[in-house]
Motif scaffolding. Structure first.
Motif, PDB file in Angstrom:
ATOM      1  N   MET A 157       1.672   9.225  -5.984  1.00 55.21           N
ATOM      2  CA  MET A 157       2.034  10.591  -5.594  1.00 55.21           C
ATOM      3  C   MET A 157       3.264  11.027  -6.388  1.00 55.21           C
ATOM      4  O   MET A 157       3.361  12.173  -6.827  1.00 55.21           O
ATOM      5  N   LYS A 172       9.530  12.102   7.350  1.00 52.54           N
ATOM      6  CA  LYS A 172       9.510  11.399   6.075  1.00 52.54           C
ATOM      7  C   LYS A 172      10.187  12.175   4.952  1.00 52.54           C
ATOM      8  O   LYS A 172      10.651  11.567   3.989  1.00 52.54           O
ATOM      9  N   GLY A 225      -7.322  -5.538  -0.856  1.00 49.30           N
ATOM     10  CA  GLY A 225      -6.996  -4.789   0.356  1.00 49.30           C
ATOM     11  C   GLY A 225      -6.080  -3.602   0.134  1.00 49.30           C
ATOM     12  O   GLY A 225      -5.718  -2.906   1.071  1.00 49.30           O
ATOM     13  N   ALA A 267       8.646   6.846   5.419  1.00 51.45           N
ATOM     14  CA  ALA A 267       7.576   6.878   6.421  1.00 51.45           C
ATOM     15  C   ALA A 267       7.323   5.501   7.019  1.00 51.45           C
ATOM     16  O   ALA A 267       6.769   5.384   8.106  1.00 51.45           O
ATOM     17  N   LEU A 268       7.721   4.443   6.308  1.00 57.89           N
ATOM     18  CA  LEU A 268       7.539   3.093   6.851  1.00 57.89           C
ATOM     19  C   LEU A 268       8.533   2.796   7.968  1.00 57.89           C
ATOM     20  O   LEU A 268       8.217   2.108   8.927  1.00 57.89           O
ATOM     21  N   PHE A 312      -5.753   0.068  -1.399  1.00 53.86           N
ATOM     22  CA  PHE A 312      -6.658   1.118  -1.839  1.00 53.86           C
ATOM     23  C   PHE A 312      -5.940   2.107  -2.748  1.00 53.86           C
ATOM     24  O   PHE A 312      -4.887   2.636  -2.382  1.00 53.86           O
ATOM     25  N   GLN A 348       0.834  -1.207   0.000  1.00 57.96           N
ATOM     26  CA  GLN A 348       0.000   0.000   0.000  1.00 57.96           C
ATOM     27  C   GLN A 348       0.869   1.258   0.000  1.00 57.96           C
ATOM     28  O   GLN A 348       0.629   2.200  -0.749  1.00 57.96           O
ATOM     29  N   SER A 349       1.921   1.249   0.820  1.00 54.07           N
ATOM     30  CA  SER A 349       2.811   2.413   0.886  1.00 54.07           C
ATOM     31  C   SER A 349       3.461   2.666  -0.453  1.00 54.07           C
ATOM     32  O   SER A 349       3.509   3.803  -0.938  1.00 54.07           O
ATOM     33  N   PRO A 362       6.724   9.406  10.900  1.00 47.95           N
ATOM     34  CA  PRO A 362       6.232  10.153   9.734  1.00 47.95           C
ATOM     35  C   PRO A 362       6.686  11.611   9.688  1.00 47.95           C
ATOM     36  O   PRO A 362       6.795  12.174   8.609  1.00 47.95           O
ATOM     37  N   PRO A 414      -6.736   5.608  -4.527  1.00 47.83           N
ATOM     38  CA  PRO A 414      -7.712   6.676  -4.704  1.00 47.83           C
ATOM     39  C   PRO A 414      -7.826   7.040  -6.189  1.00 47.83           C
ATOM     40  O   PRO A 414      -6.812   7.190  -6.876  1.00 47.83           O
ATOM     41  N   SER A 430       0.872   3.997  -2.984  1.00 45.27           N
ATOM     42  CA  SER A 430       0.560   5.413  -2.727  1.00 45.27           C
ATOM     43  C   SER A 430       1.734   6.280  -3.142  1.00 45.27           C
ATOM     44  O   SER A 430       1.555   7.352  -3.731  1.00 45.27           O
ATOM     45  N   GLU A 436       9.819   8.874  -0.270  1.00 48.71           N
ATOM     46  CA  GLU A 436       8.999   9.456   0.793  1.00 48.71           C
ATOM     47  C   GLU A 436       8.157   8.375   1.471  1.00 48.71           C
ATOM     48  O   GLU A 436       8.082   8.305   2.700  1.00 48.71           O
ATOM     49  N   ALA A 437       7.532   7.526   0.672  1.00 47.36           N
ATOM     50  CA  ALA A 437       6.669   6.476   1.222  1.00 47.36           C
ATOM     51  C   ALA A 437       7.477   5.466   2.036  1.00 47.36           C
ATOM     52  O   ALA A 437       7.057   5.054   3.118  1.00 47.36           O
TER      53      ALA A 437
END
Lengths: 292, 414
Positions: free
Chosen positions: A16, A269, A140, A261-262, A142, A8-9, A266, A144, A12, A257-258
Motif C-alpha cells: 500500500m 490507525k 500463508g 493497526a496492529l 497473501f 502479513q501486516s 483499527p 493481492p 500489506s 499505518e499497518a
C-alpha cells in the motif's frame, strides 16, 4: 498476535505504501518544480480511475492495458490545467501563494461537481480484470496481485523518473528551471513549456496510480479526497519537492499505518501516520529528504 | 376618455405582475424540506432519495389508484388540494452542514417539515434545529436507536431502529441454531460514526443476553483507503457469523479485501446500509452469494400486495433501479408526513406535530411489511417489523420472519 499476522501486516503495508508513494510523487514533482501545491491532486486520481473504468466498460480494455492510456490522458489533463488555470494564477500581482491555493482548490471542487454531473454519484468498480481479486500466497501470507503489480509499477516509475530527471536534456531543463526560472530564459529554455510538461508528467504518474487502483478500489466522484490527504502527508514527510522523498515517505506511511493497526484499534490507525508526520515537522521541518 | 395603446400596455403589465400573486393564493403549495447527502461519499444515496420522494409526491399530487393515504384525488384535500413541493438541501454527510442547511430550510425556504437524512450522525443535528424551530422532523432512514431517546417533541421515525433490527437478526440466529446451524461465535465489524457505534452496542448487548460469543469487535474508520489490517483480524478470529455495519464504500472494500486475503466467512448477517445498495452487489455480488442483510423492505411483498410492484415500476422509471431498503423508507416517509399535514389542515409546525402524533396507518396501506404506522410518545413506530433478506442468484429473497419468508435460508453461505 502471531508472526504470520505481523508479516502479513507489514507486507500489506509495504504494498500500500508503494502505491501511496506513486500517488504522491506527481504532487512532489510539481511542487519541486514551481512551489505550487496542487490541491486538485486527488481529483486527478479520481479522473484516472474513471478513465480506466470507462475504457473497461466501453472497450473491454483491462486496467493493466489501460494504465498507459490513463497516464497519457492525465498527462494531457495536467498540461491543460497548467496552461488554463495555474499559469494565470501565477501571474497574480499580490499574494501569489494564496491565489494558487484557491485556484487549485476551486478546480478540485469544479472537477468533483462535474464528475458527479456527468458520471453520477453511483459507486462504480471494474468487476472483472486479469489481476482483480487474485492473490499470491506464500507460506500463508497473501499478496493481492493488483497491489503487487502496483508496487512493481511504482518502483519502475520511480526508477524511470530518476533516470529521466538526471540523464535527459528535458530532465536537466526541469532541474534548471526549478533552481532559477529567470536564468533559464537567458539560455533559451521556454519556462512555460517546461512547467506544462512538468504538470503533464505529474498527471501521468497519478494516472498510472489511478489505473492500478481502479482494479481493486471503488470509484466515485469523491474518491480522491482520502488519498489526497495521505499524499500531502507523504510529500511533507518525505520532503516537499523531493521525488525520492515521496517514494520513501509513501513506504513509511504504509508501514506506519499497518503497524499502528496492529497495536491500536483499527479506527485509530491513521493516528500513527499523523504522529510521525508531526514529529518530522517539529524536528525537521523541510521533511526527511527535503533540501530547502 | 380614449384608451391609448400605452394604457393597454400598462394595464396588461400590471395584470401580469399581479397574476402570480392571485395564482399563488388559489393553489397554495406545501413546502417540505429533504436533507440528504447530495455530494460527498454518500451522494449516491441522496440522489436516489430524490427519485423516491418525487415518486411519492407524484402519487400524492396526482390522482392515482393506490391503496395509500392521499393517492386518490389531487394534492392534499385537507388544504384545498394544495400540492407538495420538495426543497432539497445538501448535507454532504456532515453534521455541521446538516445543522446549517436545516436552519436555512426552515427560516429561508419556510418548509413546514423536514425529512432526512441517511447518516444518523447528521440526523442528530438536524433534529435539534427542528426542535428549536418547532418543525417536525421525520427520520426516513436513520436507524440509530439513540435518536428517538433524546426527549425531542418534534422527532418521529416510522421505520425500525437498529435495536429492533438487531433483535430480528438475533431471533433469526436463534432459529438457525435450533435447526442445528453453527452460529455460536460472532465478529462485529462497524464504522466509527453513530450508526456503526449504536449498531455494535445493540449487537453486543443482545449477544450477551442470548449467549453468543463475540470473538472480534472491529471499529474501523469510515472511508479508509485500506482495510487489510482490519480484515486480517477478522480472518484470525474466524467467527461463525460476520456482522458488518458499513456504508457502501467500506462494504465494497471489505468484501474485496476479504477475497484478496483469502478470508471466506461462514455466514454474513449485515446491518443493511451499504449491504442494501445495488452498487455494492454490482461491484462484489459474485463474492456475496448467500449473504444475509436485515431490511425493512422486500420486493417479494409485491406477490401479496400488487401495489408494491406498481410503485416499484414508477420508481424504476425515474431512477433505473428497484426500490431498496433505503428508497422504500424514503418513499413511505413522504406519504406519512403528507398524511399528517393533510389531517392537520395547516402548515403550522405544532399542528402538524400533533397530527403526526395521532398518525395511524394500517400496514396494508403502506409498501412495507409493517403492522402499522403509529408513533409512541418518543416518536418511534414500534409496529415496524424488520425482515431478513438473503442474496441468492442476483436478487434478494425474504428468509425471516417465518410469516414473511418465501424461502429457507441457505446456511452456510457459498
Amino acid at each position: 498476535m502471531t508472526a504470520e499476522t505481523i508479516i502479513q501486516s507489514l507486507a500489506s503495508g509495504l504494498l500500500m505504501g508503494l502505491l501511496y508513494g506513486l500517488i504522491a510523487v506527481g504532487l512532489a514533482l510539481i511542487f519541486g518544480l514551481m512551489d505550487v501545491v496542487n490541491f486538485a491532486h486527488g481529483e486527478f486520481l479520481m479522473i484516472a480511475m474513471y478513465v480506466t473504468f470507462f475504457l473497461f466498460t466501453f472497450f473491454a480494455i483491462d486496467p493493466l492495458l489501460a494504465a498507459p492510456l490513463a497516464a497519457a490522458a492525465l498527462f494531457v489533463l495536467g498540461a491543460v490545467v497548467y496552461l488554463v488555470v495555474v499559469r494565470f494564477a501565477m501571474r497574480a500581482k499580490a499574494n501569489v501563494g494564496m491565489v494558487q491555493i484557491f485556484a487549485t482548490f476551486g478546480l478540485a471542487i469544479v472537477m468533483r461537481g462535474l464528475a458527479q454531473l456527468f458520471f453520477t454519484a453511483d459507486y462504480r468498480s471494474v468487476p472483472q480484470s486479469w489481476l482483480g481479486g487474485k492473490t499470491v500466497s506464500i507460506a500463508g501470507i497473501f499478496l493481492p496481485q493488483p497491489q503487487l503489480f502496483g508496487a512493481l509499477v511504482a518502483i519502475a516509475a520511480f526508477g524511470g523518473l530518476y533516470l529521466f530527471i538526471n540523464r535527459t536534456d528535458f530532465g536537466r531543463a526541469l532541474e534548471a528551471t526549478r533552481e532559477d526560472p529567470g536564468a533559464v530564459a537567458l539560455v533559451g529554455i521556454d519556462k512555460n513549456r517546461v512547467f506544462a510538461l512538468g504538470w503533464g508528467l505529474g498527471g501521468a504518474l497519478v494516472g498510472l496510480a489511478g489505473a492500478i487502483m481502479a482494479s481493486f478500489f471503488y470509484i466515485y466522484p469523491d474518491v480522491g479526497a482520502s488519498f489526497a490527504l495521505i499524499a500531502y502527508v507523504t510529500v511533507a514527510l518525505g520532503g516537499f519537492g523531493s521525488v525520492f522523498g515521496a517514494f520513501a515517505g509513501g513506504i513509511i506511511v504504509g508501514l506506519v499505518e499497518a503497524t499502528t493497526a496492529l497495536v491500536l484499534p483499527p479506527s485509530l490507525k491513521s493516528v500513527g501516520i499523523y504522529a510521525v508526520y508531526l514529529l518530522v515537522v517539529f524536528i525537521r521541518p523541510r521533511g526527511l529528504f527535503g533540501s530547502m | 376618455m380614449t384608451i391609448t395603446r400605452r394604457d393597454v400596455l400598462l394595464g396588461a403589465t400590471a395584470t401580469a405582475a399581479l397574476m402570480p400573486l392571485a395564482a399563488r393564493a388559489q393553489t397554495s403549495e406545501v413546502v417540505i424540506g429533504a436533507t440528504y447527502p447530495l455530494s460527498g461519499s454518500g451522494a449516491q444515496v441522496g440522489v436516489d432519495a430524490q427519485r423516491a420522494f418525487e415518486t411519492a409526491v407524484d402519487i400524492i399530487n396526482n390522482d392515482q389508484d393506490f391503496d395509500l393515504p392521499l393517492a386518490k384525488g389531487l394534492g392534499l384535500p385537507g388544504l384545498g388540494g394544495a400540492k407538495i413541493r420538495i426543497v432539497y438541501a445538501d448535507t454532504q454527510g456532515d453534521p455541521q452542514k446538516g445543522r446549517a442547511e436545516a436552519e436555512r430550510l426552515i427560516t429561508q425556504e419556510k418548509v413546514c417539515a423536514i425529512l432526512g437524512s441517511y447518516q444518523s450522525a447528521v440526523a442528530v443535528t438536524i433534529s435539534q434545529i427542528c426542535e428549536r424551530y418547532q418543525t417536525p422532523f421525520l427520520s426516513a432512514d436513520n436507524s440509530s436507536p439513540s435518536l428517538h431517546r433524546r426527549g425531542l417533541k418534534y422527532y418521529f421515525r416510522a421505520s425500525p431502529h437498529d435495536e429492533m433490527f438487531s433483535a430480528g437478526m438475533f431471533d433469526f440466529l436463534d432459529a438457525m441454531k435450533k435447526k442445528g446451524a453453527k452460529a455460536d461465535t460472532l465478529a462485529l465489524f462497524h464504522e466509527d460514526t453513530i450508526f456503526g457505534t449504536d449498531s455494535a452496542n445493540a449487537q453486543t448487548k443482545l449477544a450477551a443476553e442470548r449467549g453468543y460469543k463475540i470473538v472480534s469487535d472491529i471499529k474501523y474508520r469510515a472511508n479508509s483507503p485500506s482495510l487489510s489490517a482490519e480484515v486480517q483480524q477478522l480472518k484470525a478470529a474466524n467467527a461463525d457469523v460476520l456482522m458488518p455495519s458499513s456504508y457502501t464504500t467500506d462494504g465494497i472494500l471489505l468484501i474485496k479485501t476479504m477475497a484478496e486475503l483469502g478470508y471466506k466467512p461462514n455466514a454474513i448477517v449485515a446491518q443493511a446500509a451499504g449491504f442494501s445498495e445495488k452498487a455494492l452487489y454490482d461491484a462484489v455480488g459474485d463474492k456475496l452469494e448467500g449473504a444475509i442483510t436485515r431490511g425493512s423492505f422486500s420486493l417479494d411483498l409485491a406477490a401479496k400486495r400488487p401495489m408494491v410492484g406498481k410503485i416499484n415500476d414508477l420508481f424504476k422509471a425515474k431512477s433505473g433501479k428497484d426500490l431498496n431498503d433505503n428508497t422504500s423508507r424514503q418513499f413511505m416517509a413522504m406519504i406519512v408526513i403528507a398524511d399528517a399535514i393533510n389531517r392537520a389542515k395547516s402548515t403550522d409546525g405544532e399542528k402538524i406535530r400533533d397530527a403526526m402524533a395521532a398518525t395511524d396507518i394500517p400496514g396494508e396501506q403502506t409498501i412495507m411489511p409493517w403492522k402499522r404506522v403509529k408513533f409512541d410518545d418518543m416518536g418511534q413506530n414500534n409496529d415496524a417489523d424488520p425482515v431478513l433478506l438473503q442474496y441468492v442468484g442476483g436478487k434478494f429473497v425474504t428468509i425471516f420472519p417465518t410469516q414473511a419468508a418465501v424461502a429457507d435460508a441457505i446456511w452456510p453461505m457459498k
